[in-house]
Design a protein around this motif. Structure first.
Motif, short mmCIF file in Angstrom:
data_model
loop_
_atom_site.label_atom_id
_atom_site.label_comp_id
_atom_site.label_asym_id
_atom_site.label_seq_id
_atom_site.Cartn_x
_atom_site.Cartn_y
_atom_site.Cartn_z
N HIS A 1 0.84 -1.20 0.00
CA HIS A 1 0.00 0.00 0.00
C HIS A 1 0.87 1.25 0.00
O HIS A 1 0.59 2.22 -0.72
N PHE A 2 1.92 1.23 0.79
CA PHE A 2 2.82 2.38 0.82
C PHE A 2 3.44 2.62 -0.55
O PHE A 2 3.44 3.75 -1.06
N LEU A 3 3.95 1.56 -1.17
CA LEU A 3 4.64 1.71 -2.45
C LEU A 3 3.68 2.07 -3.58
O LEU A 3 4.02 2.88 -4.45
N SER A 4 2.51 1.48 -3.60
CA SER A 4 1.54 1.81 -4.65
C SER A 4 1.05 3.25 -4.51
O SER A 4 0.82 3.94 -5.50
N THR A 5 0.91 3.71 -3.26
CA THR A 5 0.54 5.11 -3.03
C THR A 5 1.66 6.03 -3.47
O THR A 5 1.41 7.10 -4.05
N LEU A 6 2.89 5.63 -3.21
CA LEU A 6 4.05 6.41 -3.65
C LEU A 6 4.06 6.52 -5.18
O LEU A 6 4.30 7.60 -5.74
N GLN A 7 3.80 5.41 -5.85
CA GLN A 7 3.73 5.43 -7.32
C GLN A 7 2.62 6.35 -7.81
O GLN A 7 2.80 7.11 -8.77
N CYS B 1 10.12 13.82 -6.16
CA CYS B 1 10.72 12.50 -5.92
C CYS B 1 11.56 12.45 -4.65
O CYS B 1 12.24 11.45 -4.40
N PHE B 2 11.53 13.53 -3.88
CA PHE B 2 12.27 13.62 -2.62
C PHE B 2 13.78 13.44 -2.84
O PHE B 2 14.47 12.79 -2.04
N LEU B 3 14.27 14.01 -3.93
CA LEU B 3 15.69 13.92 -4.26
C LEU B 3 16.40 15.26 -4.11
O LEU B 3 17.59 15.36 -4.41
N SER B 4 15.69 16.27 -3.66
CA SER B 4 16.31 17.57 -3.44
C SER B 4 17.02 17.58 -2.09
O SER B 4 16.81 16.70 -1.25
N ASN B 5 17.85 18.58 -1.88
CA ASN B 5 18.57 18.69 -0.61
C ASN B 5 17.61 18.83 0.57
O ASN B 5 17.86 18.30 1.66
N GLU B 6 16.51 19.55 0.35
CA GLU B 6 15.56 19.79 1.43
C GLU B 6 14.81 18.52 1.84
O GLU B 6 14.32 18.43 2.97
N THR B 7 14.71 17.57 0.94
CA THR B 7 13.90 16.38 1.22
C THR B 7 14.75 15.13 1.47
O THR B 7 14.23 14.02 1.44
N LYS B 8 16.03 15.31 1.74
CA LYS B 8 16.91 14.15 1.97
C LYS B 8 16.45 13.26 3.13
O LYS B 8 16.53 12.03 3.04
N PRO B 9 15.96 13.83 4.25
CA PRO B 9 15.47 12.96 5.33
C PRO B 9 14.32 12.06 4.88
O PRO B 9 14.23 10.90 5.30
N VAL B 10 13.44 12.60 4.03
CA VAL B 10 12.34 11.79 3.50
C VAL B 10 12.88 10.70 2.59
O VAL B 10 12.44 9.54 2.64
N ALA B 11 13.85 11.06 1.75
CA ALA B 11 14.44 10.09 0.83
C ALA B 11 15.08 8.93 1.58
O ALA B 11 15.00 7.77 1.15
N THR B 12 15.71 9.22 2.70
CA THR B 12 16.34 8.17 3.51
C THR B 12 15.31 7.16 3.99
O THR B 12 15.54 5.94 3.95
N ILE B 13 14.16 7.65 4.44
CA ILE B 13 13.09 6.77 4.91
C ILE B 13 12.54 5.93 3.76
O ILE B 13 12.32 4.72 3.89
N ILE B 14 12.31 6.58 2.63
CA ILE B 14 11.75 5.87 1.48
C ILE B 14 12.72 4.81 0.97
O ILE B 14 12.32 3.69 0.63
N LYS B 15 14.00 5.13 0.93
CA LYS B 15 15.01 4.14 0.52
C LYS B 15 14.97 2.93 1.44
O LYS B 15 15.10 1.78 0.98
N SER B 16 14.79 3.18 2.72
CA SER B 16 14.70 2.08 3.68
C SER B 16 13.49 1.19 3.38
O SER B 16 13.57 -0.04 3.43
#
Length: 244
Positions: A87-93, A137-152
């Motif tokens: 559900h998380f991944l499909s919502t992300l898509q 896509c949470f790839l900007s400098n401001e969204t790095k903490p979010v990107a770390t969680i999503i990568k996990s």
């Protein structure tokens, strides 16, 4: 893991005068976005394979007459974890598709039509478009903490697939000969569930500290993910307070 996809890049040879707008830096950003979207797609595909395995396993157990309540309870717990991550991944898509293909693209088209007067303007509005895409896509400098969680969470999807000893050659005789623990690593499933719930809490904390008025980014994605307030209510109930 996902490191094997890091070299899976999108390339494009740009000639003059197009390279005035689509610069090497812009191409690098496009490649970064492309690689990330492929990783999300790969994670979703991994969970789709797991769904097929669980569906077939459930049918085989039912036909073999070994569908005891304790076995079904264990399978249901595994299916629940799979559904949560999926559900998380499909919502992300869905969030990416809507905001990249629709909102951000329409904004770019509008800017080209109403703001561009010369080549410098084209370069500027294109840069704004790519910057928006990175932020989405949470790839900007401001969204790095979010990107770390999503990568996990993407990594957890791959690890979840590895919880199953054999996703191929599953037969009724296999089910009869082996117990459920020989097919599914339940302790690893529990570990993934714990990490996933922790990641959701971390995401909620970041959301609670972020601007609720930004058009793109975490606030919008959390709205997609938490449309019925399920996650926020569960988290606040577990911790007994709100994060600010």
């Amino acid at each position: 893991g996902f490191h094997m996809l890091d070299d899976f890049l999108l390339g494009y040879k740009v000639d003059w005068p197009v390279n005035i707008v689509i610069t090497e830096e812009a191409l690098r950003r496009y490649a970064e976005i492309f690689c990330y979207l492929v990783q999300v797609r790969f994670a979703v595909f991994s969970l789709t394979e797991v769904w097929r395995f669980l569906k077939e396993l459930t049918q085989l157990i039912s036909r073999s007459g070994r569908s005891r309540p304790d076995i079904l309870k264990k399978l249901n717990s595994v299916m629940k974890v799979r559904h949560q991550v999926y559900h998380f991944l499909s919502t992300l898509q869905q969030y990416h598709h809507c905001n990249l293909s629709d909102i951000s693209w329409r904004r770019f088209q509008h800017s080209l039509k109403h703001q561009v007067k010369d080549m410098r303007d084209i370069e500027y509005v294109h840069l704004c478009y790519v910057t928006d895409a990175l932020h989405i896509c949470f790839l900007s400098n401001e969204t790095k903490p979010v990107a770390t969680i999503i990568k996990s969470m993407l990594q957890q999807a791959l690890e979840f697939r590895s919880c199953f000893k054999s996703l191929n050659d599953l037969s009724e005789s296999t089910v009869n000969q082996l117990n459920l623990h020989s097919l599914i690593n339940f302790s690893q499933v529990d570990a993934i569930r714990t990490r996933f719930e922790s990641n959701i809490k971390d995401l909620y904390i970041l959301h609670s500290k972020s601007s609720k008025y930004e058009e793109l980014g975490l606030s919008r994605f959390w709205g997609y993910l938490n449309y019925n307030e399920y996650h926020s209510l569960k988290i606040t109930k577990d911790v007994g307070c709100f994060y600010f």
